[in-house]
Design a protein around this motif. Structure first.
Motif, mmCIF file in Angstrom:
data_model
loop_
_atom_site.group_PDB
_atom_site.id
_atom_site.type_symbol
_atom_site.label_atom_id
_atom_site.label_comp_id
_atom_site.label_asym_id
_atom_site.label_seq_id
_atom_site.Cartn_x
_atom_site.Cartn_y
_atom_site.Cartn_z
ATOM 1 N N UNK A 88 0.834 -1.256 0.086
ATOM 2 C CA UNK A 88 -0.026 -0.172 -0.056
ATOM 3 C C UNK A 88 0.956 1.285 0.054
ATOM 4 N N UNK A 89 2.138 1.198 -0.256
ATOM 5 C CA UNK A 89 3.002 2.054 0.014
ATOM 6 C C UNK A 89 2.569 3.307 -1.268
ATOM 7 N N UNK A 90 2.651 4.448 -1.226
ATOM 8 C CA UNK A 90 2.317 5.716 -2.104
ATOM 9 C C UNK A 90 3.186 5.651 -3.233
ATOM 10 N N UNK A 91 3.017 5.962 -4.295
ATOM 11 C CA UNK A 91 3.681 6.147 -5.565
ATOM 12 C C UNK A 91 5.050 6.737 -5.130
ATOM 13 N N UNK A 92 5.043 7.722 -4.345
ATOM 14 C CA UNK A 92 6.395 8.506 -4.156
ATOM 15 C C UNK A 92 7.532 7.461 -3.477
ATOM 16 N N UNK A 93 7.147 6.618 -2.801
ATOM 17 C CA UNK A 93 8.161 5.728 -2.511
ATOM 18 C C UNK A 93 8.711 4.726 -3.331
ATOM 19 N N UNK A 94 9.887 4.722 -3.475
ATOM 20 C CA UNK A 94 10.646 3.713 -4.362
ATOM 21 C C UNK A 94 11.489 3.156 -3.370
ATOM 22 N N UNK A 95 11.450 1.767 -3.356
ATOM 23 C CA UNK A 95 12.224 1.029 -2.325
ATOM 24 C C UNK A 95 13.289 -0.101 -3.230
ATOM 25 N N UNK A 96 14.315 -0.604 -3.068
ATOM 26 C CA UNK A 96 15.172 -1.551 -3.603
ATOM 27 C C UNK A 96 15.903 -2.552 -2.397
ATOM 28 N N UNK A 97 15.665 -3.653 -2.414
ATOM 29 C CA UNK A 97 16.107 -4.417 -1.313
ATOM 30 C C UNK A 97 17.172 -5.113 -1.887
ATOM 31 N N UNK A 98 18.599 -5.011 -0.963
ATOM 32 C CA UNK A 98 19.879 -5.759 -1.459
ATOM 33 C C UNK A 98 20.078 -6.617 -0.417
ATOM 34 N N UNK A 99 20.471 -7.969 -0.844
ATOM 35 C CA UNK A 99 20.719 -9.057 -0.014
ATOM 36 C C UNK A 99 22.147 -9.290 -0.443
ATOM 37 N N UNK A 100 23.046 -9.218 0.592
ATOM 38 C CA UNK A 100 24.534 -9.543 0.569
ATOM 39 C C UNK A 100 25.334 -8.730 1.665
ATOM 40 N N UNK A 101 26.317 -8.736 1.616
ATOM 41 C CA UNK A 101 27.199 -8.021 3.042
ATOM 42 C C UNK A 101 27.186 -6.699 2.787
ATOM 43 N N UNK A 102 27.308 -5.895 3.838
ATOM 44 C CA UNK A 102 27.314 -4.442 3.801
ATOM 45 C C UNK A 102 28.700 -4.108 3.224
ATOM 46 N N UNK A 103 28.511 -2.939 2.323
ATOM 47 C CA UNK A 103 29.735 -2.613 1.753
ATOM 48 C C UNK A 103 30.541 -1.620 2.629
ATOM 49 N N UNK A 104 31.705 -1.721 2.449
ATOM 50 C CA UNK A 104 32.711 -0.865 3.268
ATOM 51 C C UNK A 104 32.547 0.554 3.041
ATOM 52 N N UNK A 105 31.427 1.063 2.857
ATOM 53 C CA UNK A 105 31.356 2.536 2.528
ATOM 54 C C UNK A 105 31.786 3.596 4.192
ATOM 55 N N UNK A 106 32.159 4.716 3.608
ATOM 56 C CA UNK A 106 32.200 5.384 4.885
ATOM 57 C C UNK A 106 31.003 5.719 5.728
ATOM 58 N N UNK A 107 29.893 5.679 5.348
ATOM 59 C CA UNK A 107 28.569 5.981 5.965
ATOM 60 C C UNK A 107 28.373 4.588 6.990
ATOM 61 N N UNK A 108 28.802 3.717 6.633
ATOM 62 C CA UNK A 108 28.421 2.128 7.353
ATOM 63 C C UNK A 108 29.535 1.899 8.391
ATOM 64 N N UNK A 109 29.312 1.934 9.788
ATOM 65 C CA UNK A 109 30.079 1.732 10.937
ATOM 66 C C UNK A 109 31.177 0.502 10.329
ATOM 67 N N UNK A 110 32.412 0.706 10.878
ATOM 68 C CA UNK A 110 33.301 -0.379 10.487
ATOM 69 C C UNK A 110 32.834 -1.845 10.845
ATOM 70 N N UNK A 111 32.254 -1.856 12.032
ATOM 71 C CA UNK A 111 31.915 -3.126 12.600
ATOM 72 C C UNK A 111 30.986 -3.849 11.712
ATOM 73 N N UNK A 112 30.409 -3.169 10.988
ATOM 74 C CA UNK A 112 29.288 -3.945 10.089
ATOM 75 C C UNK A 112 29.815 -4.260 8.754
ATOM 76 N N UNK A 113 30.997 -3.706 8.080
ATOM 77 C CA UNK A 113 31.291 -3.960 6.998
ATOM 78 C C UNK A 113 31.642 -5.482 6.821
#
Ligand code: FAD
Length: 453
Positions: A228-253
């Motif tokens: 029932x989400x409104x059209x304004x909401x776009x979502x994408x599911x990604x199943x994998x490891x958390x990428x080592x991006x700067x915004x992701x805390x290191x313990x989750x990499x």
């Protein structure tokens, strides 16, 4: 080698740029064209097409060079390379944009967002506009503003005999219809004209991460939430490891996670309200949903899918996530070997499935999700066999749920019937008629090919 009337750059095997010019995004693709004709404009493209036809050369056409199947390069023949044609002109009064055939989505977002405008584009900034548009174009904005092809107003096209034509609803409408989903089968598009919409420039967007072991619970909640989400909401599911991006805390990499990426194409306060239940569901490891410049959101995952790595994809459309489908996804999603491999699932619906089937050449508009199962490894790493088998096994397990496929997600080793699967019989047969009219000799066949009748 010389081409009459050609003012761009001609690159042959003895040129210092040859190896970089023949490389495409997927580092597993290694083809050696006889000539790369890097065009400076439409006249060069026409000259290159005529030259190829006169000399009976195989033709490949390169936009952004991003296609996983590597169709932008061929062995022996000529690559008509538009990578030097990346200009974008915005008419804020339209609002519309004119975009050259070698532009990347990062180029379009950069120019259009300077006016607070956007059109539906891919979710990775270094993907080419041309190939993505000609296959259909799915992205964060599609549920609100339609597919990229639903925003296409016209195109300049060099056809197989080297003529330059304009295609739109009024001129060559059959060609215009076919360009909106039929891929690179009908000619070389040297520029596109798109409708734009006010977007952002700041949107509520970002990913939520849950531990991989929560996958069943997260996907069941997600299914009910997006229904029932409104059209304004776009979502994408990604199943994998958390990428080592700067915004992701290191313990989750590199930790296996279920990631739901979000982008709300409307007022921030409304987005906060809409996303509240998803953010409160279960125990997210990380919530990065925040007011974000749309242009940054569009490039946020660029570094997780770098040029030159090796990629193997299988893909299919899926219906709504029934419990038994979720069980299959949960069983396979995290059994790949490479930490870079992942599955990614786009939520369709909204404006995508309100356009009647057959209005454009994009098929399977009724499907709920498009999933790709992406084996990814770096050159020299030893994951090729295992993760190719993983993607194939996962795809086979999804067999009983399949509902067509997105043509731009097809890999190199697919049976030809999968191209028909991407369109359905009625659209495929109509595409074949347009192909017969505009390219009867199938000069453009390094693509997801529609054969002339
Ligand atoms: C990391 C990644 C993320 C992606 N994300 C999305 C996404 O969010 N949404 C989405 O819809 N798709 C997405 N895709 C798929 C994408 O749409 C295809 O890979 C598409 O082919 C890329 O276009 P390109 O111009 O870069 O491709 P290229 O490899 O340059 O070209 C592919 C084919 O398109 C045709 N073509 C290219 N340029 C022209 C032209 N100027 N005129 C005529 N034909 C041309 C040719 O047939 C060519 O063989 C993604 C792909 C990757 C690798």
């Amino acid at each position: 080698m010389e081409i009459d009337g050609f003012r761009g750059q001609l690159i042959t095997a003895d040129h210092t740029d040859y190896d970089s010019a023949r490389a495409v995004w997927n580092g597993a693709v290694d083809r050696r064209p006889r000539l790369i004709a890097r065009c400076s404009g439409t006249a060069d493209v026409a000259a290159a097409v005529r030259f190829a036809r006169d000399h009976n050369l195989e033709i490949a056409v390169r936009g952004g060079g991003h296609n996983v199947a590597g169709t932008a390069v061929c062995d022996e023949g000529i690559v008509i390379d538009l990578s030097a044609m990346r200009a974008v002109w915005v008419d804020p009064a339209g609002p519309t944009a004119r975009v050259q055939g070698g532009a990347l989505w990062g180029d379009v977002d950069h120019e259009t967002q300077a006016h607070g405008l956007a059109t539906t584009g891919g979710i990775v900034g270094h993907t080419g506009v041309a190939g993505l548009t000609l296959g259909g174009g799915i992205g964060w904005l599609m549920r609100k503003h339609g597919l990229t092809v639903d925003n296409l107003l016209g195109a300049d096209v060099v056809t197989a005999d080297g003529s330059i034509v304009q295609a739109s609803a009024d001129e060559h409408p059959d060609l215009f219809w076919a360009l909106r989903g039929g891929g690179g089968n009908f000619g070389v598009v040297t520029s596109f004209r798109f409708a734009l919409h006010p977007v952002g420039p700041t949107v509520l967007a970002g990913p939520l991460l849950w531990d991989a072991s929560d996958i069943g619970q997260v996907l069941r909640f997600y299914r009910d939430f997006v229904r029932d989400a409104p059209d304004e909401l776009g979502t994408v599911v990604r199943l994998g490891t958390a990428p080592p991006l700067a915004v992701v805390p290191e313990d989750l990499h590199w930790r296996p996670v279920v990631m739901v990426g979000t982008c709300y194409a409307g007022p921030i306060e409304d987005g906060e309200e809409v996303l509240r239940p998803l953010r409160a569901s279960g125990s997210p490891l990380l919530d990065l949903v925040a007011p974000t410049p749309y242009v940054s959101h569009q490039s946020a995952i660029d570094s997780t899918v770098l040029h030159g790595w090796h990629y193997y994809w299988k893909s299919t459309h899926l219906p709504e996530l029934r419990d038994d489908l979720i069980d299959v996804i949960a069983e396979h999603a995290f059994s790949c070997s490479s930490p870079r491999s992942y599955a990614v699932m786009f939520h369709l619906g909204g404006a995508v499935n309100r356009v009647p089937e057959g209005d454009t050449a994009f098929g399977n508009r009724h499907a709920s999700h498009a999933i790709t199962l992406d084996g990814v490894w770096r050159p020299g790493e030893d994951f090729a066999d295992q993760d190719t088998a993983w993607a194939r096994g996962f795809f086979a397990a999804l067999d009983r749920f399949r509902e067509g496929v997105y043509v731009n997600f097809l890999g190199a080793d697919e049976d030809t019937h999968r191209v028909r699967e991407a369109y359905g019989d009625a659209v495929y047969d109509r595409l074949m008629n347009v192909k017969t009219k505009y390219d009867p000799d199938n000069a453009f066949h390094h693509n997801q090919n529609i054969r002339p009748g």
